[in-house]
Design a protein around this motif. Structure first.
Motif, short mmCIF file in Angstrom:
data_model
loop_
_atom_site.label_atom_id
_atom_site.label_comp_id
_atom_site.label_asym_id
_atom_site.label_seq_id
_atom_site.Cartn_x
_atom_site.Cartn_y
_atom_site.Cartn_z
N UNK A 63 42.65 32.79 18.95
CA UNK A 63 42.67 31.44 19.07
C UNK A 63 42.96 30.87 17.55
N UNK A 64 44.20 29.95 17.58
CA UNK A 64 44.68 29.49 16.46
C UNK A 64 43.24 28.62 15.56
N UNK A 65 43.46 28.26 14.17
CA UNK A 65 42.54 27.42 13.54
C UNK A 65 43.11 27.07 12.54
N UNK A 66 43.93 25.98 12.49
CA UNK A 66 44.49 25.56 11.23
C UNK A 66 43.58 24.74 10.21
N UNK A 67 43.70 24.59 9.15
CA UNK A 67 42.90 24.05 8.17
C UNK A 67 43.45 22.70 7.49
N UNK A 68 44.93 22.84 7.60
CA UNK A 68 45.86 21.82 7.23
C UNK A 68 46.22 21.13 8.09
N UNK A 69 46.74 19.68 7.93
CA UNK A 69 47.36 18.76 8.88
C UNK A 69 48.80 19.49 9.43
N UNK A 70 49.14 20.04 8.17
CA UNK A 70 50.63 20.67 8.53
C UNK A 70 50.45 21.75 9.72
N UNK A 71 49.19 22.49 9.70
CA UNK A 71 49.09 23.57 10.72
C UNK A 71 48.91 22.78 12.11
N UNK A 72 47.99 21.80 11.93
CA UNK A 72 47.66 21.31 13.20
C UNK A 72 48.85 20.62 13.99
N UNK A 73 49.96 20.09 13.00
CA UNK A 73 51.09 19.80 13.74
C UNK A 73 52.06 20.52 14.10
N UNK B 197 60.72 26.80 15.03
CA UNK B 197 60.03 27.27 13.67
C UNK B 197 58.54 26.86 13.41
N UNK B 198 57.49 27.79 13.86
CA UNK B 198 56.31 27.46 13.64
C UNK B 198 55.73 28.07 12.33
N UNK B 199 54.42 28.10 11.92
CA UNK B 199 54.17 28.77 10.76
C UNK B 199 52.79 29.48 10.95
N UNK B 200 52.54 30.42 9.89
CA UNK B 200 51.21 31.11 9.75
C UNK B 200 50.16 30.13 9.51
N UNK B 201 50.33 28.82 9.09
CA UNK B 201 49.54 27.92 8.78
C UNK B 201 48.69 27.52 9.93
N UNK B 202 48.96 27.79 11.25
CA UNK B 202 48.26 27.60 12.36
C UNK B 202 46.96 28.70 12.46
N UNK C 92 53.94 23.60 18.99
CA UNK C 92 54.03 24.69 20.01
C UNK C 92 53.59 24.27 21.42
N UNK C 93 52.62 23.64 21.57
CA UNK C 93 51.89 23.25 22.70
C UNK C 93 52.92 22.38 23.57
N UNK C 94 53.58 21.25 22.91
CA UNK C 94 54.71 20.84 23.51
C UNK C 94 55.77 21.70 24.08
N UNK C 95 56.17 22.67 23.19
CA UNK C 95 57.21 23.53 23.76
C UNK C 95 56.52 24.48 24.88
#
Length: 301
Positions: free
Chosen positions: A124-134, A105-110, A139-142
């Protein structure tokens, strides 16, 4: 098929567990803590999310839905590192046990670049919050475990979720409870930004659609196809809850302080076969019916 759900007692987890059961699969709740109701209704196992403990708890599982995460206050990335460690521990355990069918379960926050709306998975994703960064890091780990270790991780980027009886004071949940009590809804500023909201029951449906693609890996936007302003949200809620017109905009000239956020979910439709079952109004109608069955509906949590 026995499907383990990490974070299965959480807000989305409850919907996912119910949907898995409805599809005649067997859900297994994996969590740090189990509520009394969960103990009665479903099979459950408590874990500390170490690799060794997860291997012990997932020995008889066919697939995994990974929902467990800490949200934090958004200020410090250190608040979210446990999510990344937990995710790698889980994927290591799945690799050891040859569990390859995984939904994350990822998020639109990325996303955040308004110039590229509606957002697609190819951008290209561009998160603006640390939640999105995490979320993006997980996702990248997966993706690494899919490419190098033969797992089939499906990253689902959910739009802003809402549902029945979510115990927080986020705008949409507060407005639902206020309208239920015929209270006036208040917007503090003009309403321009459009955001995409997704009923948690539809999110659960998307999870099961992804599980049915056992040999598939990749990233998928999961949205409702509706982009609504805060004014739209308040109006819909008031109409469905018979609180029509009971809305105040305090300062129509002020900046509301949020930005538009919505996605293109056509890839999920074509590859996963996912279509949302509910419009925003239809979901609100169902939520209102469920709320009528509650003994008590507080205005605030």
């Amino acid at each position: 098929m026995r499907i383990a759900v990490t974070g299965g007692t959480g807000f989305l987890g409850k919907y996912v567990v119910e949907y898995i059961k409805k599809e005649n699969y067997t859900p297994l709740i994996i969590s740090r803590n189990i509520t009394d109701n969960s103990k009665k209704d479903y099979e459950w196992r408590i874990t500390n999310y170490t690799k060794e403990d997860l291997i012990d708890k997932l020995f008889d599982v066919d697939a995994v839905v990974h929902l467990a995460a800490t949200r934090g206050s958004q200020g410090m990335i250190s608040e979210f590192h446990d999510n990344e460690i937990l995710t790698q521990n889980l994927y290591e355990a799945c690799y050891e046990l040859n569990i390859t069918n995984i939904v994350y379960a990822s998020s639109i926050s990325v996303y955040s670049n308004e110039k590229l709306l509606p957002w697609t998975e190819e951008q290209p994703p561009l998160p603006k919050l640390m939640y999105g960064v995490s979320k993006l890091a997980c996702e990248y780990i997966g993706n690494i475990y899919s490419e190098k270790k033969g797992l089939h991780v499906k990253n689902l980027r959910f739009a802003h979720l809402y549902g029945f009886n979510e115990k927080n004071n986020y705008m949409i949940n507060r407005f639902i409870r206020q309208a239920f009590h015929r209270e006036q809804l208040v917007l503090h500023a003009k309403s321009v930004a459009q955001r995409e909201f997704l009923y948690a029951k539809d999110a659960a449906k998307a999870v099961v659609c992804a599980l049915k693609q056992g040999k598939l890996s990749g990233t998928f936007n999961i949205g409702s196809g509706e982009a609504l302003t805060n004014y739209d949200v308040a109006n819909h809620i008031n109409n469905i809850f018979e609180n029509k017109g009971n809305l105040l905009i305090e300062d129509p000239t002020a900046d509301e302080g949020i930005r538009s956020s919505y996605m293109d979910s056509s890839k999920a439709k074509s590859v996963l076969g996912f279509w949302p079952d509910y419009t925003f109004s239809e979901a609100l109608t169902e939520i209102r019916t469920l709320m009528k069955g509650l003994d008590y509906v507080p205005l605030w949590y």
